[in-house]
Design a protein around this motif. Structure first.
Motif, short mmCIF file in Angstrom:
data_model
loop_
_atom_site.label_atom_id
_atom_site.label_comp_id
_atom_site.label_asym_id
_atom_site.label_seq_id
_atom_site.Cartn_x
_atom_site.Cartn_y
_atom_site.Cartn_z
N MET A 46 1.19 -0.83 -0.35
CA MET A 46 -0.07 0.00 -0.25
C MET A 46 0.53 1.56 0.15
N THR A 47 2.23 1.30 -0.25
CA THR A 47 3.06 2.09 -0.14
C THR A 47 3.36 2.67 -1.53
N ILE A 48 2.41 3.95 -1.74
CA ILE A 48 3.22 4.00 -3.51
C ILE A 48 4.22 5.64 -2.85
N LEU A 49 4.75 5.92 -3.93
CA LEU A 49 5.68 7.34 -3.41
C LEU A 49 5.88 7.21 -1.94
N ALA A 50 6.29 6.62 -1.42
CA ALA A 50 6.87 6.36 -0.05
C ALA A 50 5.46 7.30 0.37
N LEU A 61 -3.37 7.68 4.32
CA LEU A 61 -4.57 9.07 4.15
C LEU A 61 -5.70 8.83 3.95
N ILE A 62 -6.20 7.97 3.72
CA ILE A 62 -8.32 8.03 3.57
C ILE A 62 -8.57 7.62 4.76
N GLU A 63 -7.93 7.09 5.62
CA GLU A 63 -8.39 6.33 7.07
C GLU A 63 -8.47 7.85 7.39
N LYS A 64 -7.36 8.94 8.13
CA LYS A 64 -7.56 9.94 8.00
C LYS A 64 -9.07 11.31 7.61
N ASP A 122 -6.71 4.03 15.36
CA ASP A 122 -7.09 5.37 15.80
C ASP A 122 -8.15 6.26 16.19
N LEU A 123 -9.64 6.12 16.92
CA LEU A 123 -10.03 7.24 17.16
C LEU A 123 -9.95 8.72 17.72
N GLN A 124 -9.05 9.00 16.32
CA GLN A 124 -8.33 9.81 17.37
C GLN A 124 -7.61 10.73 15.66
N ILE A 125 -8.09 11.84 15.60
CA ILE A 125 -7.56 12.42 14.71
C ILE A 125 -5.79 12.68 14.31
#
Ligand code: SF4
Ligand code: SF4
Lengths: 351, 177
Positions: free
Chosen positions: A1-5, A11-14, A115-118
């Protein structure tokens, strides 16, 4: 899942989490306005709004619709850009605080720990303070840009009030942080899970924090910036339509966030005594956590409203008197006593 | 000084005690009072569903009466208009023609009869003045409209239903059932 590091999942999760939390905060603010009117009504022996939908539940939507469809007026002599910036800033600052609050434990999504935290930043509390004190700029800029004497007076009051009470608030927190030894909100919560809540160690600290939170949110008895009978409508007097809506909303979001912070710092956050530490399934624990946290928050919000509909507003000199001559010395004393006991404990309770 | 009544109360000027100075305790007391109000009975009447009971002399919108055979009672004498302090009533009289005996009770009748409900103060003096029992104030109230013109009630708005064609409506307007 790591593209362009880049960890795309993160990202999506956040992003999802941010969207959910922002919309949840807006929804909560929407219904807090409704709750405020209902609580006010019930405390005054009347039924409150009950026409829009069952039990008046659609009332906030009707209010929102009304605000949106109102005419947008920018006074001729107002500073146009600052006038628009004011409510935007108030709203942004109010929403930004949600970022560091731990809403629940950790859940598993497709083998990832979420984590349920941003953002679990290690200076969480400092971040909250920094952003909350930015909120006062919304009031100041709005009051200044309106080019109206009453608004300016209100903005001045709001600014001096916020500054005075932030000091006592910070001092009362220092005492708490000396006990927890961490600034991260998640760590603070995790320390309380399965142990006693911080309120037991810091009752005076909580009292100071709570009073200052009332002042920071411009709630009665500290609602001097919006004192209707002296300043017409306070700093948002010249505002109309959704810009006014933003100011009103940001007040309720601020209230929601302060309740969350108080629940997190002093009342164990998402911890339910004797239960949370025994839940092994992270999914259930997360759900229970969110429900528990929300219950605590709702109770705090009710307390805010209850106080609002009980106590009259302070006079300005009384406000300053309370802030500088009572709250700050009390917070300092509280800090000293806490430090004394911490040292005593490190010394195994020997002098 | 001699007190005029025995209700005079000495104002207490004792300095505040420490607890009172703290202010917190008084806040808690105040909050207890507001909390108890949550369980009080609400005196609210939920208006469109529930209605307040009117007293028997309640004065609402006017009606023009008919007799049992459906004839209009008003004879356009103008006493109501004279009595009216708000000058809300205007009328035009006309003479009853041959063959209209079943419509009008008297030989003279009101061809036009208007009450401006925005001027009217619902004092009921018109009702008192009427020698023919023709005008009454009913229990209907709060009319709403978008237009001022519609508040000038014409004869068609004021007359109660005719018992020969609408017996039920007549009975209802008379409050018989
Ligand atoms: S109720 Fe009084 S004010 Fe109204 S029309 Fe009759 S007399 Fe005039
Ligand atoms: S309503 Fe009565 S008082 Fe008025 S004009 Fe008719 S008969 Fe005369």
């Amino acid at each position: 899942m790591t593209i362009l590091a880049l960890d795309w999942f993160l990202l999506i999760e956040k992003l999802i989490l941010i969207a959910v939390i922002i919309f949840a905060s807006l929804g909560v603010a929407l219904y807090t306005t409704f709750a405020e009117r209902k609580v006010a009504a019930i405390l005054q022996d009347r039924p409150g709004p009950n026409r829009a939908g069952p039990f008046g539940l659609l009332q906030p939507l009707a209010d929102g619709l009304k605000l949106i469809t109102k005419e947008e007026i920018i006074p001729t002599h107002a500073n146009k850009w600052l006038f628009i910036l004011g409510p935007g800033l108030a709203m942004t600052a109010a929403l930004m605080t949600c970022a560091v609050v731990p809403w629940g434990g950790t859940i598993d999504v497709m083998g990832h720990k979420v984590d349920l935290q941003i953002a679990d930043i290690n200076i969480g509390i400092l971040y909250v303070f920094a952003v909350v004190s930015m909120g006062v700029y919304g009031v100041m800029i709005g009051g200044w840009a309106s080019n109206n004497k009453f608004s300016l007076m209100a903005a001045l009051r709001g600014a001096s009030q916020a500054i005075s009470y932030e000091l006592a608030m910070g001092l009362s927190l220092i005492a708490l942080l000396m006990i927890t030894g961490s600034l991260s909100l998640r760590t603070i919560v995790e320390q309380q899970v399965g142990h006693v809540w911080n309120i037991v160690y810091q009752p005076v600290g909580f009292l100071i924090f709570f009073i200052c939170a009332l002042a920071e949110c411009n709630r009665t008895p500290f609602d001097l910036p919006e004192a209707e009978n002296e300043l017409n409508f306070g700093y948002h007097q010249e505002y109309s339509s959704m810009k006014l809506g933003f100011y009103l909303f940001s007040e309720y979001i601020n209230m929601f966030i302060s309740s969350t912070i108080m629940a997190t710092m002093f009342f164990g956050g998402y911890d339910l005594p004797f239960v949370t530490s025994h839940l092994t399934n992270p999914g259930t624990a997360a759900i229970v956590g969110i429900v528990v946290l929300m219950t605590k928050v709702v109770m705090f919000i009710f307390l805010f409203m209850w106080i609002r509909w009980t106590i009259p507003r302070f006079r300005y000199d009384q406000l300053m008197d309370l802030g500088w001559k009572k709250m700050i010395p009390l917070a300092l004393a509280n800090m000293l006593v806490t430090g004394f006991f911490i040292l005593l404990k490190q010394n195994n309770w020997h002098f | 000084m001699q007190a005029l009544t025995n209700r005079a109360k000495q104002v207490e000027r004792a300095p505040m005690t420490f607890i009172e100075q703290l202010y917190l305790w008084n806040i808690v007391k105040g909050m207890a009072i507001t909390f108890m109000h949550m369980f009080k009975k609400q005196p609210t009447i939920r208006y469109p569903e529930q209605k307040r009971e009117f007293s028997p002399v309640f004065r609402g919108l006017h009606v023009l009466n008919r007799d049992e055979e459906g004839k209009e009672r008003c004879t356009a004498c103008g006493l109501c208009a004279v009595a009216c302090p708000a000058e809300a009533i205007t009328m035009e009289a006309a003479e009853r023609l041959e063959g209209e005996e079943n419509l009008y009770r008297e030989e003279k009748y009101a061809a036009k009869y208007e009450i401006n409900m925005l001027r009217c103060i619902f004092c009921g003096l018109c009702e008192e003045a009427c020698p023919k029992d023709a005008i009454y104030l009913s229990e209907t109230f709060t009319p709403a409209d978008f237009n001022r013109k519609n508040f000038i009630y014409k004869k068609t708005d004021l007359l109660i239903p005719n018992p020969t064609t609408d017996a039920q409506g007549f009975a209802a307007a008379k409050g018989l059932n």
